[in-house]
Design a protein around this motif. Structure first.
Motif, PDB file in Angstrom:
ATOM      1  N   GLN A  76     -22.230  18.561  -2.240  1.00 41.55           N
ATOM      2  CA  GLN A  76     -22.122  19.558  -3.845  1.00 41.55           C
ATOM      3  C   GLN A  76     -20.927  18.276  -4.135  1.00 41.55           C
ATOM      4  O   GLN A  76     -21.666  19.342  -5.243  1.00 41.55           O
ATOM      5  CB  GLN A  76     -22.060  20.753  -2.824  1.00 41.55           C
ATOM      6  CG  GLN A  76     -21.774  21.579  -3.700  1.00 41.55           C
ATOM      7  CD  GLN A  76     -21.818  23.219  -3.288  1.00 41.55           C
ATOM      8  OE1 GLN A  76     -21.249  23.094  -2.220  1.00 41.55           O
ATOM      9  NE2 GLN A  76     -21.477  23.765  -3.905  1.00 41.55           N
ATOM     10  N   SER A 115     -17.635  25.847  -7.490  1.00 40.83           N
ATOM     11  CA  SER A 115     -17.827  26.736  -5.597  1.00 40.83           C
ATOM     12  C   SER A 115     -17.402  25.310  -5.164  1.00 40.83           C
ATOM     13  O   SER A 115     -17.583  25.263  -3.840  1.00 40.83           O
ATOM     14  CB  SER A 115     -19.369  26.767  -5.679  1.00 40.83           C
ATOM     15  OG  SER A 115     -20.001  26.180  -6.264  1.00 40.83           O
ATOM     16  N   TRP A 116     -17.675  23.979  -5.223  1.00 41.72           N
ATOM     17  CA  TRP A 116     -17.956  22.724  -4.632  1.00 41.72           C
ATOM     18  C   TRP A 116     -15.390  22.550  -3.760  1.00 41.72           C
ATOM     19  O   TRP A 116     -15.865  22.132  -2.835  1.00 41.72           O
ATOM     20  CB  TRP A 116     -18.085  22.059  -4.821  1.00 41.72           C
ATOM     21  CG  TRP A 116     -17.055  20.868  -6.448  1.00 41.72           C
ATOM     22  CD1 TRP A 116     -16.942  21.619  -7.868  1.00 41.72           C
ATOM     23  CD2 TRP A 116     -15.898  20.003  -6.348  1.00 41.72           C
ATOM     24  NE1 TRP A 116     -16.395  20.789  -8.486  1.00 41.72           N
ATOM     25  CE2 TRP A 116     -15.460  20.057  -7.659  1.00 41.72           C
ATOM     26  CE3 TRP A 116     -15.530  19.430  -5.003  1.00 41.72           C
ATOM     27  CZ2 TRP A 116     -14.439  19.073  -7.607  1.00 41.72           C
ATOM     28  CZ3 TRP A 116     -13.873  19.158  -5.798  1.00 41.72           C
ATOM     29  CH2 TRP A 116     -13.126  18.719  -7.003  1.00 41.72           C
ATOM     30  N   GLY A 132     -15.043  24.460  -0.695  1.00 42.93           N
ATOM     31  CA  GLY A 132     -16.304  23.858   0.714  1.00 42.93           C
ATOM     32  C   GLY A 132     -15.793  22.319   0.917  1.00 42.93           C
ATOM     33  O   GLY A 132     -15.722  22.022   2.142  1.00 42.93           O
ATOM     34  N   SER A 164     -23.838  35.059  -6.920  1.00 42.70           N
ATOM     35  CA  SER A 164     -21.672  33.697  -7.060  1.00 42.70           C
ATOM     36  C   SER A 164     -22.370  31.813  -7.573  1.00 42.70           C
ATOM     37  O   SER A 164     -23.645  32.088  -7.782  1.00 42.70           O
ATOM     38  CB  SER A 164     -21.287  33.654  -5.696  1.00 42.70           C
ATOM     39  OG  SER A 164     -22.283  33.063  -4.462  1.00 42.70           O
ATOM     40  N   SER A 165     -21.874  31.518  -7.665  1.00 39.04           N
ATOM     41  CA  SER A 165     -21.946  29.831  -8.344  1.00 39.04           C
ATOM     42  C   SER A 165     -22.867  28.993  -7.234  1.00 39.04           C
ATOM     43  O   SER A 165     -23.444  27.908  -7.483  1.00 39.04           O
ATOM     44  CB  SER A 165     -21.422  29.189  -9.046  1.00 39.04           C
ATOM     45  OG  SER A 165     -19.733  29.296  -8.003  1.00 39.04           O
ATOM     46  N   GLN A 166     -21.987  29.425  -5.415  1.00 42.01           N
ATOM     47  CA  GLN A 166     -22.929  29.271  -5.318  1.00 42.01           C
ATOM     48  C   GLN A 166     -24.174  29.179  -4.781  1.00 42.01           C
ATOM     49  O   GLN A 166     -25.126  28.137  -4.196  1.00 42.01           O
ATOM     50  CB  GLN A 166     -21.884  29.473  -3.803  1.00 42.01           C
ATOM     51  CG  GLN A 166     -22.269  29.066  -2.492  1.00 42.01           C
ATOM     52  CD  GLN A 166     -21.848  27.495  -2.590  1.00 42.01           C
ATOM     53  OE1 GLN A 166     -20.760  26.627  -2.640  1.00 42.01           O
ATOM     54  NE2 GLN A 166     -22.852  26.693  -1.400  1.00 42.01           N
ATOM     55  N   TYR A 207     -26.188  26.986  -7.337  1.00 44.98           N
ATOM     56  CA  TYR A 207     -25.675  25.600  -7.163  1.00 44.98           C
ATOM     57  C   TYR A 207     -27.157  25.949  -5.825  1.00 44.98           C
ATOM     58  O   TYR A 207     -27.707  24.388  -6.379  1.00 44.98           O
ATOM     59  CB  TYR A 207     -24.379  25.395  -6.035  1.00 44.98           C
ATOM     60  CG  TYR A 207     -24.231  24.337  -5.591  1.00 44.98           C
ATOM     61  CD1 TYR A 207     -25.238  23.180  -6.190  1.00 44.98           C
ATOM     62  CD2 TYR A 207     -24.733  24.138  -4.223  1.00 44.98           C
ATOM     63  CE1 TYR A 207     -24.814  21.489  -5.205  1.00 44.98           C
ATOM     64  CE2 TYR A 207     -25.233  22.827  -3.094  1.00 44.98           C
ATOM     65  CZ  TYR A 207     -25.271  21.606  -4.259  1.00 44.98           C
ATOM     66  OH  TYR A 207     -25.170  21.062  -3.124  1.00 44.98           O
ATOM     67  N   GLU A 208     -27.017  26.189  -5.112  1.00 42.12           N
ATOM     68  CA  GLU A 208     -27.809  26.505  -3.713  1.00 42.12           C
ATOM     69  C   GLU A 208     -29.525  26.042  -3.748  1.00 42.12           C
ATOM     70  O   GLU A 208     -30.269  26.163  -3.812  1.00 42.12           O
ATOM     71  CB  GLU A 208     -27.413  27.708  -2.486  1.00 42.12           C
ATOM     72  CG  GLU A 208     -26.702  26.683  -1.650  1.00 42.12           C
ATOM     73  CD  GLU A 208     -26.034  27.750  -1.295  1.00 42.12           C
ATOM     74  OE1 GLU A 208     -26.920  28.781  -1.120  1.00 42.12           O
ATOM     75  OE2 GLU A 208     -25.135  27.651  -0.061  1.00 42.12           O
TER      76      GLU A 208
END
Lengths: 159, 798
Positions: free
Chosen positions: B161, B228-229, B232, B541-543, B546-547
Motif C-alpha cells: 500500500q 491511509s498508508w 499501516g 474512508s481513504s483506506q 484504496y482497497e
C-alpha cells in the motif's frame, strides 16, 4: 531407445564433420558465406543427428556443458564484447582488429567481431540443445500417439 | 556531498549483501556514513548559516541538461541534521531494541543506510529531476523496510500500500515537474526562485503543474485523502517507524512544498489546495489520534496531523509562517522521534502497546517517564519547550497573515492544536499507565528496568528539546538562515521564548485551556467520538477507497484478460496474422500506383511452381507430419530462389533454419495426434480461406511495393554504402555478416537476447505440461542445475 547400426555409425562419422563445418562457418564468416548464426544452426543440425541416432541421452553426452550454460555463456560473451570498448572510452560495440603471424597459416587477421560472433554461435547452439532437452523425452509409448487427447497428456502410472 | 551519498549507497549495499553475518553490529556499520554526514554538516554549518551555500554538480545527461546539481543551504542543513542526527540515534538505539538477533536484522540496517543516502540526496538536490530520482529511492527503500518481515502478510500488504500510494504520487509529481520545468525553462530550484513573476504569467500549464506537484507531496507526507498508508506502515519495527515514518521520509513532501511555496504559492490553486488539505489533515489526524488505544497508532495519526500543520505553515509561502514551520520541523523531529522510542521501550519491556493494559511503571522507568512527559508536553505546545515556541510563532504568523482564508486556517490550526494537546496528554497518561483498564495493568509489575542503552538516545533528544526551548538562541541563527534560504525576501524575526503578551499568547492559553478541558472530560470525549464515528462511518474512508481501487483494477484486468485471452489458439493466430496483414497493407496499397515490372532469371519459374505445389499440398495434408515436411520443402525451395538470386549467405541460413525447424517440429508433433480432427474443414472453411487469402494478398502487395519502392528515389541506397565500407572499415568481405556483427551489432545483441528468453520459455512450457501430466519434473541429468523457470505458471493451450 531402439538403435540402428547404420544410423549409429554414419552419425558417429558425420557428427564431428558437421561440427567442424560449423566451426568453419563461424571462423570464415566474416569474409565468406557463414557467420555465427549459420554456424550455430549447423552445429544444431549436428546435434539433431545425435538425437536421431540415440535420443536425448546421446545429445546430453555429446556436450560436456549443460544447454543453459552454453546459452548463458554465449549471451555473456556477446554482451562483454559489446561493452569492452566502453572501458577504452569508445562507443558500445566499437570495432577493433589485430593481425597475427602464425607459422603455417600465415598472417591471420582477427577482428573484435569474432568473439561477438562466437557468442551468437553459442546462443544458437544452446537454444537447439535446450529444445532437445525440453521436448526430446520419448513420449510414452504404451499408448498410441494417434489416440492421445488434444490437451495435455493424462496422468498415468509409471511401472 | 556526492561522496557522502555514494558512501551511504556503498555501505548500505555492503551491509545488505552481508545479510545476517554481522548480526546487530550491522547497525554500527550503517551508522558510519550517517555520522560522517553529521560531522560534515556541522563542520560546514558556520558558512552555511552565514548564507554561503555549498554546491556540487555532476552531469548526468549533458544534452538534456540533466545533472545532479547539489546545493547545501541552511534549510538543507536543517533537514540533514534531522536525517543524519536522528539516523545515528536510531542506529544506536536499534541493537538493544532488537535484543535477539533475528533473521533480516542485517538487511534492515543496510536498508536504513540506503534510505538515509536517498534522503540526503533528496534534501540537497537543486535539480527537480535529480530530486525526483532520490524521492523515488526513498519510496522504494521505505517499501523494503516496511516489508522487511517478508513472511508476515500484514507487513507485505502495508508495504504494498505504501509503495502504491507514494509511487503513484511520484508519477504525478514527475508530470508536475516536467510541466513546471518546461514552462519555466529551468529545472533548478535555485533558478526557479528567481522566476516568480514570469511563472505567474505562464498560464494554465503552470496552474496544472502546481496541483500535480502538490498531489505528489501529499501522497508522500500522508495528507488527506492519501494518508491511509502511514498508519499501516506502523507494522514495521519501531526503529523504522521512528526514522522513516516520523522524522524524515514523510517530511519529504513538506520539504518540497516549503522549497517551492515562495514561487508557486500565488499561482493557480496552490494556496487554496494546500491550506485546505493541510488544515483538514491536521484536524482529522488529531481526531483519529485521540481515538487510538495503541500508542504507536496514536503517534502515527499524530504525525499525520503534525504534517498537515507543517503543510499549512510552509504552503502559504509567507515567510513568518515559513519560519514557524522551520521551528516546528526541528521541534517535531526531536519530540516525535523520542516518543516513538518510548513506545519501543514500553513495547520491548512490557510486551504491549495498548494503553488499557499498561500499568503504573516502576522506579526503573523514571527516565522513560521524564522523556515521555517532556516529549508529550513539547508536542502539546507547553512552555518552555521548543514545541511551544513553534506553535506560538505559527499562531502569531497566521494571525498576522494577509492572504484570503487566513482566518479559516487560524481556526483550523487552533482546533488541531486543541486536539494535539488532548492526544498528547492521552499519550503521556497512557504510556505511564494512568489509563489502564481496572482489571489489567499487571504487565508493568513483571517489567524489568529498560537497559540504559535503550534510554540514552531518546534522552539526547529530550535534552535538546528542553535546551532549545529554554535557550532558543541556540537555534535562532539556524532558523533564520533556513527561512532566508527558502525565501530570499524574508526578514525573519528572532526566535524567542517570551515575546510579551500578544494575540498569539492569548490564543495559546485558549488552546491549552480547551485541551485541559478535553483531557478532564475524556470519558465524555470518547462517547462523543463513538457517536460521531457512527455517523461518519457510513462515508468511505481513504483506506476503503484504496482497497476498492486496487480491487477494481484487478477485477477489470481479469475481465479484459478473460475476453482477450480465452484460450483458442486458432483465434489467437488469426488475430495476429490478420493484424500483421491488414495494418501495413493499408498504406502499401496507397503507395502502389503502377505494377512494377518483375523480371529475373528463368530459374524462378520452375522453383516458384514447385513452391506453390508444396504449399497447397501442405495446406491439404491429412497428417501433421506430412504438412510439416511439405513446409520444410517450401523452405528449401525458397533457399533455391536465394541461390538463383546470388545470395549464398541467405540461402545457407535458410537451409540451416529449415533443417533444424523441421526436426524440432517433429519432436513436438510426437505428442500430438497424427491427423487433424477436421482436416476437411481446414481447407474449405470460409473463415480460414479468407484469413489465408488476406495474408497471401498482403505479402504479395508488400513484395511488389518494396521492389518498386526505390524506383523514384534518386538517393543511393544504404546498402551501397554498407558494401563500400565493409572491407575498409569493418575488415570483412562478407557484407551480410559485417552488417550482423558490426554495423547492426546492437540489433543482433537484442535478437540473441530474445533467443535466450525464448529458450527459457520453451523449457518452462515443456516442464509445466510434463508436471501437469503428473510426472515429476526431471532434474536434468548430470549438470542438475536449475534454469530458474517457474513451473506451472503458463496456461498451456493446445
Amino acid at each position: 531407445v531402439k538403435r540402428l547400426l547404420v544410423v549409429d555409425t554414419s552419425v558417429r562419422l558425420l557428427h564431428h564433420s558437421i561440427l567442424v563445418l560449423s566451426l568453419y562457418f563461424l571462423l570464415a564468416g566474416h569474409n565468406q558465406p557463414g557467420g555465427g548464426f549459420v554456424g550455430g544452426l549447423t552445429a544444431g543440425a549436428a546435434v539433431s543427428l545425435r538425437f536421431v541416432a540415440g535420443g536425448p541421452e546421446a545429445v546430453r553426452t555429446a556436450f560436456r556443458f549443460r544447454p543453459w550454460t552454453i546459452l548463458g555463456t554465449g549471451l555473456a560473451v556477446s554482451v562483454a564484447t559489446a561493452l569492452v570498448p566502453l572501458l577504452a572510452g569508445n562507443a558500445v560495440l566499437e570495432h577493433d582488429d589485430v593481425s597475427v603471424d602464425l607459422p603455417v597459416l600465415g598472417t591471420v587477421k582477427a577482428t573484435s567481431a569474432l568473439p561477438f560472433d562466437i557468442g551468437v554461435y553459442l546462443v544458437v547452439l544452446g537454444l537447439a540443445l535446450m529444445i532437445f532437452e525440453a521436448f526430446g523425452e520419448e513420449p510414452r509409448l504404451d499408448e498410441p500417439a494417434g489416440d492421445r487427447p488434444l490437451t495435455a497428456p493424462q496422468p498415468e502410472e509409471v511401472p | 556531498m556526492l561522496a557522502l551519498i555514494i558512501a551511504h549507497a556503498a555501505v548500505g549495499a555492503l551491509v545488505v549483501g552481508l545479510g545476517d553475518r554481522l548480526g546487530r553490529r550491522a547497525f554500527a556499520v550503517a551508522a558510519a556514513p550517517m555520522a560522517a554526514t553529521l560531522v560534515w554538516a556541522l563542520a560546514r554549518s558556520g558558512d552555511v548559516v552565514d548564507g554561503d551555500a555549498v554546491t556540487e554538480s555532476l552531469t548526468w545527461v549533458g544534452g538534456l541538461d540533466l545533472a545532479f546539481d547539489l546545493r547545501f543551504d541552511a534549510f538543507s542543513l536543517v533537514m540533514v541534521l534531522l536525517v543524519a542526527g536522528v539516523g545515528v540515534l536510531v542506529c544506536a538505539w536499534s541493537p538493544p531494541y532488537f535484543s535477539h538477533d533475528r533473521p533480516g536484522t542485517g538487511r534492515l540496517a543496510g536498508l536504513l543506510a540506503l534510505f538515509a543516502g536517498s534522503m540526503l540526496g533528496l534534501v540537497v538536490s537543486d535539480h527537480l529531476l535529480a530530486l525526483f530520482v532520490f524521492w523515488e529511492l526513498t519510496s522504494v527503500t521505505s517499501y523494503l523496510l516496511i516489508g522487511n518481515d517478508d513472511r508476515n502478510p500484514v507487513a507485505r500488504a502495508a508495504a504494498r500500500q505504501a509503495i502504491l500510494v507514494t509511487g503513484a504520487g511520484g508519477l504525478v509529481l514527475l508530470a508536475g515537474f516536467v510541466l513546471l520545468g518546461q514552462a519555466a525553462g529551468t529545472y533548478r530550484i535555485s533558478e526557479l526562485a528567481e522566476l516568480g513573476e514570469v511563472l505567474a504569467l505562464a498560464g494554465s500549464t503552470v496552474d496544472v503543474a502546481v496541483v500535480l506537484v502538490l498531489v505528489g507531496a501529499f501522497t508522500k507526507s500522508a495528507q488527506a485523502p492519501f494518508g491511509s498508508w502511514l498508519p499501516g506502515a506502523m507494522v514495521a519495527p519501531t526503529p523504522i517507524s521512528t526514522y522513516l515514518h516520523s522524522a524524515t521520509m514523510v517530511k519529504a513532501g513538506v520539504y518540497l512544498v516549503a522549497r517551492l511555496a515562495p514561487v508557486l504559492a500565488p499561482i493557480g490553486a496552490w494556496r487554496l489546495v494546500v491550506l485546505t488539505v493541510g488544515a483538514t489533515t491536521m484536524v482529522m489526524g488529531g481526531w483519529r489520534a485521540l481515538r487510538q488505544h495503541d500508542l504507536k497508532l496514536m503517534l502515527a495519526y499524530g504525525t499525520v496531523s503534525q504534517l498537515g500543520f507543517m503543510m499549512v505553515l510552509f504552503g502559504a509561502g509567507e515567510y513568518p509562517m515559513t519560519q514557524a514551520g522551520v521551528v516546528l520541523l526541528l521541534a517535531h523531529g526531536a519530540f516525535k522521534a523520542a516518543l516513538f522510542m518510548v513506545v519501543g521501550i514500553v513495547d520491548h519491556e512490557l510486551g504491549t502497546r495498548d494503553i488499557q493494559r499498561i500499568g503504573r511503571l516502576g522506579r526503573g522507568f523514571t527516565p522513560v517517564i521524564v522523556i515521555t512527559v517532556v516529549g508529550a508536553a513539547s508536542m502539546a505546545g507547553v512552555p518552555p519547550l521548543l514545541g511551544f515556541i513553534a506553535k506560538e510563532k505559527a499562531l502569531d504568523a497566521i494571525e498576522g497573515a494577509g492572504f484570503a482564508g487566513a482566518t479559516g486556517a487560524l481556526v483550523a490550526v487552533m482546533a488541531g492544536s486543541v486536539l494535539t494537546f488532548a492526544y498528547s496528554a492521552r499519550f503521556a497518561l497512557g504510556a505511564t499507565g494512568r489509563l489502564a483498564a481496572p482489571d489489567a495493568g499487571h504487565e508493568a509489575a513483571s517489567a524489568h528496568t529498560p537497559s540504559r542503552w535503550l534510554v540514552w538516545p531518546p534522552m539526547v533528544l529530550t535534552v535538546l528539546t528542553v535546551a532549545a526551548g529554554v535557550a532558543p538562541v541556540l537555534v535562532d541563527d539556524l532558523v533564520r538562515a533556513a527561512t532566508t534560504a527558502i525565501d530570499a525576501a524574508a526578514s525573519p524575526s528572532p526566535v524567542r521564548l517570551w515575546v510579551g503578551v500578544n494575540t498569539a499568547l492569548v490564543l495559546s492559553v485558549l488552546v491549552i485551556g480547551a485541551g485541559v478541558v478535553l483531557v478532564l472530560l475524556r470519558a465524555g470525549v470518547e462517547r462523543a467520538q463513538r457517536s460521531v464515528g457512527r455517523v461518519t462511518g457510513v462515508l468511505p474512508s481513504s483506506q476503503l477507497v484504496y482497497e476498492a481501487t486496487v480491487d477494481g483494477i484487478a477485477r477489470v484486468a481479469q475481465r479484459i484478460t478473460s475476453v482477450v485471452q480465452h484460450g483458442s489458439l486458432p483465434l489467437y493466430l488469426a488475430v495476429v496474422v490478420m493484424t500483421a496483414a491488414v495494418v501495413p497493407a493499408v498504406p502499401f496499397l496507397r503507395d502502389l500506383d503502377e505494377l512494377p515490372v518483375v523480371n529475373h532469371t528463368w530459374v524462378h519459374a520452375p522453383l516458384a511452381a514447385l513452391i506453390v505445389v508444396c504449399a497447397v499440398a501442405a495446406a491439404t495434408a491429412r497428417r501433421r507430419v506430412s504438412a510439416v515436411l511439405l513446409l520444410g520443402a517450401v523452405g528449401y525451395l525458397m533457399a533455391g530462389l536465394y541461390v538463383a538470386e546470388g545470395a549464398p549467405d541467405l540461402a545457407l541460413t535458410q537451409f540451416a533454419v529449415e533443417t533444424l525447424a523441421t526436426v524440432m517440429f517433429v519432436l513436438v508433433l510426437r505428442v500430438l495426434p497424427r491427423g487433424w480432427a477436421d482436416s476437411r474443414r481446414a481447407v474449405t472453411s470460409p473463415v480460414r480461406l479468407g484469413v489465408s487469402g488476406a495474408v497471401a494478398a498482403a505479402v504479395f502487395v508488400f513484395a511488389l511495393v518494396t521492389t518498386s519502392a526505390r524506383d523514384d528515389v534518386s538517393e543511393p541506397p544504404v546498402s551501397e554504402e554498407m558494401v563500400e565500407r565493409a572491407a575498409p572499415d569493418a575488415k570483412g568481405n562478407n557484407v551480410v555478416n559485417v552488417i550482423l556483427v558490426d554495423f547492426r551489432g546492437l540489433d543482433t545483441l537484442g535478437e540473441i537476447t530474445v533467443l535466450v528468453v525464448a529458450a527459457v520459455g520453451a523449457v518452462g512450457l515443456a516442464r509445466a505440461s510434463r508436471r501437469r501430466a503428473g510426472e515429476q519434473p526431471r532434474t536434468a541429468g548430470a549438470g542438475g542445475a536449475d534454469v530458474g523457470v517457474h513451473e506451472g505458471d503458463e496456461e498451456v493451450a493446445v
